[in-house]
Design an enzyme around this catalytic site. Structure first.
Site, PDB file in Angstrom:
ATOM      1  CB  CYS A 120       3.618 -17.303   5.769  1.00 15.59           C
ATOM      2  SG  CYS A 120       4.019 -17.822   7.548  1.00 15.59           S
TER       3      CYS A 120
ATOM      4  CB  CYS B  26       9.007 -17.379   8.197  1.00 19.05           C
ATOM      5  SG  CYS B  26       8.065 -18.582   7.716  1.00 19.05           S
TER       6      CYS B  26
ATOM      7  CD  GLU C 227       9.009 -13.454   6.047  1.00 14.74           C
ATOM      8  OE1 GLU C 227       9.566 -14.526   6.409  1.00 14.74           O
ATOM      9  OE2 GLU C 227       8.105 -13.666   5.141  1.00 14.74           O
TER      10      GLU C 227
ATOM     11  CG  ASN D 208      13.980 -20.389   5.440  1.00 16.33           C
ATOM     12  OD1 ASN D 208      14.907 -20.158   4.934  1.00 16.33           O
ATOM     13  ND2 ASN D 208      13.082 -21.259   4.578  1.00 16.33           N
TER      14      ASN D 208
ATOM     15  CB  CYS E 237       5.294 -13.883   8.878  1.00 15.36           C
ATOM     16  SG  CYS E 237       6.950 -15.106   8.898  1.00 15.36           S
TER      17      CYS E 237
ATOM     18  CD  GLU F  47      12.560 -25.966   5.783  1.00 13.14           C
ATOM     19  OE1 GLU F  47      13.395 -27.095   5.497  1.00 13.14           O
ATOM     20  OE2 GLU F  47      11.931 -25.278   4.708  1.00 13.14           O
TER      21      GLU F  47
HETATM   22  N1  THU Z   1       9.072 -19.146   4.581  1.00 10.82           N
HETATM   23  C1  THU Z   1       9.630 -18.163   4.935  1.00 10.82           C
HETATM   24  O1  THU Z   1      10.767 -18.180   5.483  1.00 10.82           O
HETATM   25  N2  THU Z   1       8.882 -16.834   4.564  1.00 10.82           N
HETATM   26  C2  THU Z   1       7.824 -16.724   4.183  1.00 10.82           C
HETATM   27  O2  THU Z   1       7.297 -15.517   4.004  1.00 10.82           O
HETATM   28  C3  THU Z   1       7.057 -17.881   3.459  1.00 10.82           C
HETATM   29  C4  THU Z   1       7.754 -19.123   3.744  1.00 10.82           C
HETATM   30  C5  THU Z   1       9.775 -20.490   4.605  1.00 10.82           C
HETATM   31  C6  THU Z   1       9.043 -21.460   5.431  1.00 10.82           C
HETATM   32  C7  THU Z   1       9.700 -22.754   5.153  1.00 10.82           C
HETATM   33  O3  THU Z   1      10.854 -22.920   5.669  1.00 10.82           O
HETATM   34  C8  THU Z   1       9.899 -22.529   3.518  1.00 10.82           C
HETATM   35  O4  THU Z   1       9.837 -21.044   3.261  1.00 10.82           O
HETATM   36  C9  THU Z   1       8.841 -23.197   2.709  1.00 10.82           C
HETATM   37  O5  THU Z   1       7.483 -22.680   3.217  1.00 10.82           O
END
Ligand code: THU
Length: 153
Positions: free
Chosen positions: A96, A62, A64, A51, A99, A53
C-alpha cells in the site's frame, strides 16, 4: 500488471514459506484479510511480518511494515534486498501507499540502490517488480533534509 503474473520461483521458496507462516498469525478481526510478508536482508537474514489491525482502522500495521519493524528491532541498521508479500487474493496485492513510503526509508542503503518486491498469493502466483518502479517521484528523506537546511538559514 496482470500480464506479468508468473509463478513463485524456487529461489524464493524460503521467503515465501516464511511469509505464509506469518500470514497465519495475522490479527484481522475487522477486514478478515490475512497478509504475510517476509524480507531478506543483504546479509541473508529473513524476517517475517503480518498485519495487525485495531478498531481505529487507520492505526493498522501492514505485514510489510511489521517485517521491517522486526528486522530493525533485531539488527538496527539494515540493508533490505527483497520483500515478499502473500495474500489469498488474485491478482496478488502490491504494498500500500504507506508501506511504500516506509520501504523508501531503506532504499538508499539497499544493495544497488533498489529493493525487489514480490507480490504473491496462496496459489503460487507472483507479480515481481522493484521499489523504484512502484514509487517513482518519491518523497524522500533528502527533501526533508534540504528543507531543514533552508530553515536554519
Ligand atoms: N494490508 C497489508 O498488510 N499489506 C498490504 O500491502 C495491503 C493491505 C492489510 C491492511 C489491512 O489489515 C488489510 O490488509 C486490508 O486492507
Amino acid at each position: 500488471m496482470m500480464k506479468n503474473l508468473t509463478r513463485v520461483p524456487a529461489s524464493l521458496k524460503k521467503l515465501y514459506a516464511v511469509a505464509k507462516k506469518a500470514r497465519r498469525n495475522a490479527h484481522v478481526p475487522h477486514s478478515g484479510c490475512q497478509v504475510g510478508a517476509a524480507i531478506r536482508l543483504a546479509n541473508g537474514k529473513v524476517y517475517p511480518g503480518c498485519n495487525v489491525e485495531n478498531a481505529s482502522y487507520g492505526g493498522t500495521v501492514c505485514a510489510e511494515r511489521g517485517a521491517l519493524q522486526t528486522a530493525v528491532c533485531a539488527e538496527g541498521k539494515i540493508k533490505v534486498k527483497e520483500i515478499l508479500v502473500v495474500t489469498d487474493a488474485s491478482p496478488p496485492w502490491m504494498p500500500c501507499g504507506l508501506c511504500r513510503q516506509v520501504i523508501s526509508e531503506f532504499v538508499a542503503d539497499a544493495p544497488g540502490g533498489d529493493i525487489a518486491i514480490y507480490s504473491t498469493n496462496l496459489k503460487g502466483e507472483m507479480l515481481a517488480t522493484t521499489f523504484a518502479k512502484l514509487y517513482p517521484g518519491l518523497f524522500s528523506p533528502a527533501e526533508l533534509k534540504a528543507a531543514q537546511r533552508k530553515k536554519k538559514r
